[in-house]
Design an enzyme around this catalytic site. Sequence first.
Site, PDB file in Angstrom:
ATOM      1  N   ARG A 189      47.008  31.423  35.194  1.00 34.38           N
ATOM      2  CA  ARG A 189      47.504  31.936  36.480  1.00 34.38           C
ATOM      3  C   ARG A 189      48.342  33.200  36.306  1.00 34.38           C
ATOM      4  O   ARG A 189      49.361  33.386  36.979  1.00 34.38           O
ATOM      5  CB  ARG A 189      48.331  30.885  37.225  1.00 34.38           C
ATOM      6  CG  ARG A 189      47.540  29.699  37.719  1.00 34.38           C
ATOM      7  CD  ARG A 189      46.872  30.013  39.048  1.00 34.38           C
ATOM      8  NE  ARG A 189      46.058  28.898  39.493  1.00 34.38           N
ATOM      9  CZ  ARG A 189      46.436  28.036  40.420  1.00 34.38           C
ATOM     10  NH1 ARG A 189      47.586  28.150  41.008  1.00 34.38           N
ATOM     11  NH2 ARG A 189      45.635  27.057  40.766  1.00 34.38           N
TER      12      ARG A 189
ATOM     13  N   ARG B 246      50.827  34.688  42.873  1.00 34.59           N
ATOM     14  CA  ARG B 246      51.913  34.929  43.837  1.00 34.59           C
ATOM     15  C   ARG B 246      53.251  35.360  43.252  1.00 34.59           C
ATOM     16  O   ARG B 246      54.103  35.836  43.977  1.00 34.59           O
ATOM     17  CB  ARG B 246      52.119  33.677  44.702  1.00 34.59           C
ATOM     18  CG  ARG B 246      51.107  33.589  45.815  1.00 34.59           C
ATOM     19  CD  ARG B 246      51.231  32.296  46.572  1.00 34.59           C
ATOM     20  NE  ARG B 246      50.912  31.184  45.685  1.00 34.59           N
ATOM     21  CZ  ARG B 246      50.995  29.911  46.029  1.00 34.59           C
ATOM     22  NH1 ARG B 246      51.433  29.576  47.233  1.00 34.59           N
ATOM     23  NH2 ARG B 246      50.675  28.965  45.170  1.00 34.59           N
TER      24      ARG B 246
ATOM     25  N   ARG C 254      46.942  40.354  48.715  1.00 29.77           N
ATOM     26  CA  ARG C 254      46.554  39.092  49.359  1.00 29.77           C
ATOM     27  C   ARG C 254      46.683  39.214  50.872  1.00 29.77           C
ATOM     28  O   ARG C 254      45.865  38.693  51.615  1.00 29.77           O
ATOM     29  CB  ARG C 254      47.463  37.978  48.817  1.00 29.77           C
ATOM     30  CG  ARG C 254      47.435  36.657  49.545  1.00 29.77           C
ATOM     31  CD  ARG C 254      46.336  35.774  49.015  1.00 29.77           C
ATOM     32  NE  ARG C 254      46.579  34.377  49.302  1.00 29.77           N
ATOM     33  CZ  ARG C 254      46.161  33.776  50.420  1.00 29.77           C
ATOM     34  NH1 ARG C 254      45.526  34.455  51.335  1.00 29.77           N
ATOM     35  NH2 ARG C 254      46.395  32.485  50.596  1.00 29.77           N
TER      36      ARG C 254
HETATM   37  O1  1CP Z   1      46.222  25.460  37.783  1.00 28.82           O
HETATM   38  C1  1CP Z   1      45.329  24.694  37.373  1.00 28.82           C
HETATM   39  O2  1CP Z   1      45.460  23.474  37.261  1.00 28.82           O
HETATM   40  C2  1CP Z   1      44.036  25.313  36.935  1.00 28.82           C
HETATM   41  C3  1CP Z   1      42.832  24.828  37.596  1.00 28.82           C
HETATM   42  C4  1CP Z   1      42.797  25.151  39.079  1.00 28.82           C
HETATM   43  C5  1CP Z   1      43.018  24.263  40.148  1.00 28.82           C
HETATM   44  C6  1CP Z   1      43.389  22.802  40.073  1.00 28.82           C
HETATM   45  C7  1CP Z   1      42.475  26.416  39.609  1.00 28.82           C
HETATM   46  C8  1CP Z   1      42.130  27.592  38.778  1.00 28.82           C
HETATM   47  N1  1CP Z   1      42.453  26.299  40.979  1.00 28.82           N
HETATM   48  C9  1CP Z   1      42.800  25.001  41.351  1.00 28.82           C
HETATM   49  C10 1CP Z   1      42.862  24.475  42.737  1.00 28.82           C
HETATM   50  C11 1CP Z   1      43.824  25.255  43.542  1.00 28.82           C
HETATM   51  N2  1CP Z   1      43.583  26.507  43.999  1.00 28.82           N
HETATM   52  C12 1CP Z   1      45.143  24.913  43.888  1.00 28.82           C
HETATM   53  C13 1CP Z   1      45.885  23.625  43.473  1.00 28.82           C
HETATM   54  C14 1CP Z   1      45.887  22.608  44.558  1.00 28.82           C
HETATM   55  C15 1CP Z   1      46.583  21.334  44.090  1.00 28.82           C
HETATM   56  O3  1CP Z   1      47.822  21.335  44.068  1.00 28.82           O
HETATM   57  O4  1CP Z   1      45.908  20.352  43.776  1.00 28.82           O
HETATM   58  C16 1CP Z   1      45.676  25.975  44.632  1.00 28.82           C
HETATM   59  C17 1CP Z   1      47.024  26.063  45.280  1.00 28.82           C
HETATM   60  C18 1CP Z   1      44.674  26.990  44.674  1.00 28.82           C
HETATM   61  C19 1CP Z   1      44.771  28.356  45.278  1.00 28.82           C
HETATM   62  C20 1CP Z   1      44.926  29.463  44.318  1.00 28.82           C
HETATM   63  N3  1CP Z   1      44.027  29.725  43.268  1.00 28.82           N
HETATM   64  C21 1CP Z   1      45.908  30.461  44.314  1.00 28.82           C
HETATM   65  C22 1CP Z   1      47.031  30.594  45.321  1.00 28.82           C
HETATM   66  C23 1CP Z   1      46.442  31.096  46.586  1.00 28.82           C
HETATM   67  C24 1CP Z   1      47.340  32.014  47.355  1.00 28.82           C
HETATM   68  O5  1CP Z   1      47.890  31.533  48.337  1.00 28.82           O
HETATM   69  O6  1CP Z   1      47.470  33.184  47.010  1.00 28.82           O
HETATM   70  C25 1CP Z   1      45.615  31.344  43.245  1.00 28.82           C
HETATM   71  C26 1CP Z   1      46.370  32.571  42.842  1.00 28.82           C
HETATM   72  C27 1CP Z   1      44.431  30.855  42.596  1.00 28.82           C
HETATM   73  C28 1CP Z   1      43.759  31.512  41.467  1.00 28.82           C
HETATM   74  C29 1CP Z   1      43.243  30.694  40.367  1.00 28.82           C
HETATM   75  N4  1CP Z   1      42.994  29.344  40.406  1.00 28.82           N
HETATM   76  C30 1CP Z   1      42.530  28.936  39.181  1.00 28.82           C
HETATM   77  C31 1CP Z   1      42.451  30.073  38.345  1.00 28.82           C
HETATM   78  C32 1CP Z   1      41.985  30.044  36.903  1.00 28.82           C
HETATM   79  C33 1CP Z   1      42.862  31.174  39.100  1.00 28.82           C
HETATM   80  C34 1CP Z   1      42.870  32.661  38.774  1.00 28.82           C
HETATM   81  C35 1CP Z   1      42.995  33.162  37.441  1.00 28.82           C
HETATM   82  C36 1CP Z   1      44.352  33.086  36.804  1.00 28.82           C
HETATM   83  O7  1CP Z   1      45.147  34.016  36.965  1.00 28.82           O
HETATM   84  O8  1CP Z   1      44.613  32.121  36.035  1.00 28.82           O
END
Ligand code: 1CP
Length: 355
Positions: free
Chosen positions: A30, A34, A43
């Site tokens: 990540r 944010r 965003r």
């Molecule tokens: O963090 C982890 O556990 C990694 C695996 C994973 C999971 C469980 C990713 C990879 N996405 C998710 C689902 C998800 N997506 C959640 C978690 C929900 C929960 O609590 O169960 C959330 C909040 C998101 C949304 C999300 N994805 C955001 C925030 C959105 C916003 O409002 O701006 C962001 C920045 C991402 C990007 C993301 N998700 C995952 C990866 C590998 C990445 C991007 C690459 C990186 O920088 O790592």
Amino acid sequence: MTPPAAVQAKSLIRALHGEVQARPNFWFMRQAGRYLPEYRALRSKAPDFVRLCLTPELATEITLQPLQRFAMDAAILFSDILMVPYGLGVKLEFREGEGPVLEPISTIADIERLQAAADRFLSMVAPVFETVRQVSLQLPLDTALIGFAGAPWTVACYMIEGRGSRDFAKVRKLAFAEPALFQQLMDLLVDVTSRYLNAQIEAGAEAVQLFDTWAGVLPDVEFDKWAIAPMREIVERVRSRHPAVPIIAFPRGAGLHYVRYASETGVECVGLDSSVPPDWAARFLQPIAAVQGNLDPLLLVVGGAAMEKAAHRILEALGHGPFVFNLGHGIVPETPPENVARLSALIRAWHHRHT
Ligand code: 1CP
């Protein structure tokens, strides 16, 4: 495109293949997101998070943002693990303050509908591959691009539950009660995830990571069935087409299963969550695979001496074997970017004192 044999692979790729490095490579899960003001600015320009992931120009810029500040050794594609259900036609929304919301699936008819959509999967997520192409053209020379997907178990957790959960009770009950039905969903996810990763590699990803964030809620027999077996299958399907591309798997919470997970899936590298003692990993995991991890992301929020001491402890324990420095889970939104800069500098300086 494979580089000619005379061209040396990028440093991170060599680390994942087992090279012991004077200065450990690093990136952070990540690392785009944010906690960065420049992420929040972009965003707010996109109508919603799914659109953001499917707009190559914006996703490319977000992927590159953390590198401009901290010069990590790898970029990770900006997307989300839930783009796989999206590509199968599942309605998906990210609600402010609530996280992802999906149309939950529960019946055989639901799964048959997904199976019927599998042929269209790659075209549904085609903008993701365009992002990979654009990022790979703009990367610094020795920075690697990591593609990714969710592991089938973790993606199934969100598909069955319809949202995040503390214990994923609904999906565990379904997997216990209706293993044949659940197996059909897992087989479908293994198939589309393998094709998705192969397509990312063909667009320019140089390594891939599978996130099994909820592997730790599985009891031991089910851990074999729903975490290890599907991963072994994906490894075979990716490796048969792209034998030189290293695969990282992050089975968060695997605990005692980590050793069998590493040996039985055959991944080049396992990602460690923060609960894994680094000296234990050096002794029992590094002989089998490269390891990646595992600073507690909250230490990156706190910073200062507490963060530095813990980071040094990890470097001392793991830096003498095949290792990539990372966190034990993703960067959290309240992380001060200055702490990320400090940690990056600390990792970069480590070899000066120790080799
Ligand atoms: O963090 C982890 O556990 C990694 C695996 C994973 C999971 C469980 C990713 C990879 N996405 C998710 C689902 C998800 N997506 C959640 C978690 C929900 C929960 O609590 O169960 C959330 C909040 C998101 C949304 C999300 N994805 C955001 C925030 C959105 C916003 O409002 O701006 C962001 C920045 C991402 C990007 C993301 N998700 C995952 C990866 C590998 C990445 C991007 C690459 C990186 O920088 O790592």
